[in-house]
Motif scaffolding. Structure first.
Motif, short mmCIF file in Angstrom:
data_model
loop_
_atom_site.label_atom_id
_atom_site.label_comp_id
_atom_site.label_asym_id
_atom_site.label_seq_id
_atom_site.Cartn_x
_atom_site.Cartn_y
_atom_site.Cartn_z
N UNK A 252 -1.91 -4.69 -2.46
CA UNK A 252 -1.23 -5.91 -2.00
C UNK A 252 -2.10 -7.15 -2.09
N UNK A 253 -2.98 -7.20 -3.07
CA UNK A 253 -3.74 -8.44 -3.31
C UNK A 253 -2.82 -9.63 -3.52
N UNK A 254 -1.75 -9.39 -4.25
CA UNK A 254 -0.70 -10.39 -4.45
C UNK A 254 0.48 -9.98 -3.57
N UNK A 255 0.72 -10.74 -2.51
CA UNK A 255 1.79 -10.38 -1.58
C UNK A 255 3.16 -10.35 -2.26
N UNK A 256 3.37 -11.22 -3.23
CA UNK A 256 4.67 -11.25 -3.90
C UNK A 256 4.91 -9.95 -4.66
N UNK A 257 3.95 -9.54 -5.46
CA UNK A 257 4.11 -8.29 -6.20
C UNK A 257 4.24 -7.10 -5.25
N UNK A 258 3.48 -7.12 -4.17
CA UNK A 258 3.52 -6.01 -3.21
C UNK A 258 4.89 -5.91 -2.56
N UNK A 259 5.47 -7.04 -2.15
CA UNK A 259 6.78 -7.01 -1.50
C UNK A 259 7.85 -6.47 -2.45
N UNK A 260 7.78 -6.88 -3.68
CA UNK A 260 8.75 -6.36 -4.66
C UNK A 260 8.57 -4.86 -4.83
N UNK A 261 7.33 -4.40 -4.89
CA UNK A 261 7.08 -2.97 -5.06
C UNK A 261 7.58 -2.17 -3.86
N UNK A 262 7.43 -2.72 -2.66
CA UNK A 262 7.93 -2.05 -1.46
C UNK A 262 9.44 -1.85 -1.55
N UNK A 263 10.16 -2.91 -1.88
CA UNK A 263 11.62 -2.82 -1.96
C UNK A 263 12.05 -1.88 -3.09
N UNK A 264 11.37 -1.99 -4.22
CA UNK A 264 11.71 -1.12 -5.35
C UNK A 264 11.50 0.35 -4.98
N UNK A 265 10.42 0.64 -4.26
CA UNK A 265 10.14 2.02 -3.89
C UNK A 265 11.17 2.55 -2.89
#
Length: 303
Positions: A252-265
């Motif tokens: 989650x260095x990049x919060x935007x990418x991390x949030x998208x990955x959370x929802x996708x997962x």
């Protein structure tokens, strides 16, 4: 407005800065001082800069639309879902959770962030107070930290004994096996952040009266315990990453990418009706995977 802002209590003002300038490794200070605002600070993170906010918002909207379908499926089928959000301080747990709750019904999707146990709860079976917060049919519960406090935070700060932690590691696989065996969908997410990025986020909280409430004495005391946390996390993955209840690690260095990955997962894991495969694509494998993707990033904290 300025007078009102200055009246907000800031009990930890300057403490993060003091540790960074006087006690942290010089390489860590240099990394933070040399970075531009939107640079990612983990040296081996695959993206040197945060994704553009406009691109993030464009990608977020269809995922949140899918969340609306998901909550209707929960209500209609009376499924039970638990999502555990774990990670170091500032890893982005609350931000990811907010992207879910801002578009869902709190009667269907609720957040549980348990405070420290009461005297009575300390004398109960460890899992008892969590059992009371588990979902009924038609509900999804998002745990903002969970029973894994015992494995990491309580261990690092000496809030539990070695025997209590050993008992936890012995019991938690079977506890989770019973949940899954009873039909509960259990999703365990670990958000991982580098030490440099953690410091940058703590510094932002320290200086902002509207975010200062996110700092606690545990955060301040934990600044010198990075390695202790690292070893505790490694042990936790080793003992609790199981076939029936695996961990998914998201960098989650990049919060935007991390949030998208959370929802996708989450959306990709749950078999809800009318799922649009064009919207629910797999998370970026560069930042999302098993504990094998976890970056230990050991630093010498002097302990």
């Amino acid at each position: 407005m300025g007078a009102q802002m200055s009246a907000i209590p800031m009990p930890f003002d300057g403490q993060v800065t003091e540790y960074l300038t006087q006690k942290a490794p010089q390489s860590l200070r240099c990394t933070i001082e040399d970075a531009r605002k939107r640079d990612t600070l983990a040296g081996n993170y695959p993206y040197p800069r945060w994704m553009k906010k406009s691109d993030y918002q464009d990608a977020l909207q269809p995922l949140q639309f899918e969340l609306a379908k998901l909550q209707h499926w929960l209500a209609e089928t009376e499924q039970r879902v638990i999502v555990i959000f774990e990670g170091r301080d500032t890893a982005g747990k609350s931000g990811a959770i907010n992207r879910i709750t801002e578009v869902t019904n709190p009667r269907t999707v609720r957040v549980e962030a348990l405070p420290k146990p009461t005297d009575r709860q300390r004398r109960e079976w460890f899992f008892q107070r969590y059992v009371e917060r588990l979902p009924a049919g038609g509900e999804m519960v998002l745990f903002d930290r969970s029973w894994y406090n015992r494995a990491v935070i309580e261990h690092v700060f000496g809030f539990c004994t070695p025997d209590q932690r050993a008992r936890f590691f012995h019991q938690v696989p079977e506890f989770e096996r019973m949940l899954v065996g009873d039909g509960v969908h259990l999703i365990k997410i670990w958000l991982n952040v580098s030490r440099a990025e953690q410091f940058r986020r703590l510094l932002a909280r320290e200086s902002n009266p509207m975010r200062h409430w996110k700092l606690s004495q545990i955060d301040i005391d934990g600044l010198a315990k990075w390695d202790s946390y690292t070893h505790a996390i490694a042990q936790t993955f080793e003992r609790t990453h199981t076939m029936h209840a695996p961990w998914t690690v998201i960098r989650s260095e990049d919060k935007y990418r991390a949030r998208l990955a959370v929802l996708q997962h989450i959306l990709g894991t749950l078999p809800y009706a009318l799922k649009d495969a064009a919207n629910v694509t797999p998370p970026d494998p560069e930042i999302c995977g098993t504990p094998a993707i976890w970056d230990a990033e050991l630093w010498d904290d002097g302990t």
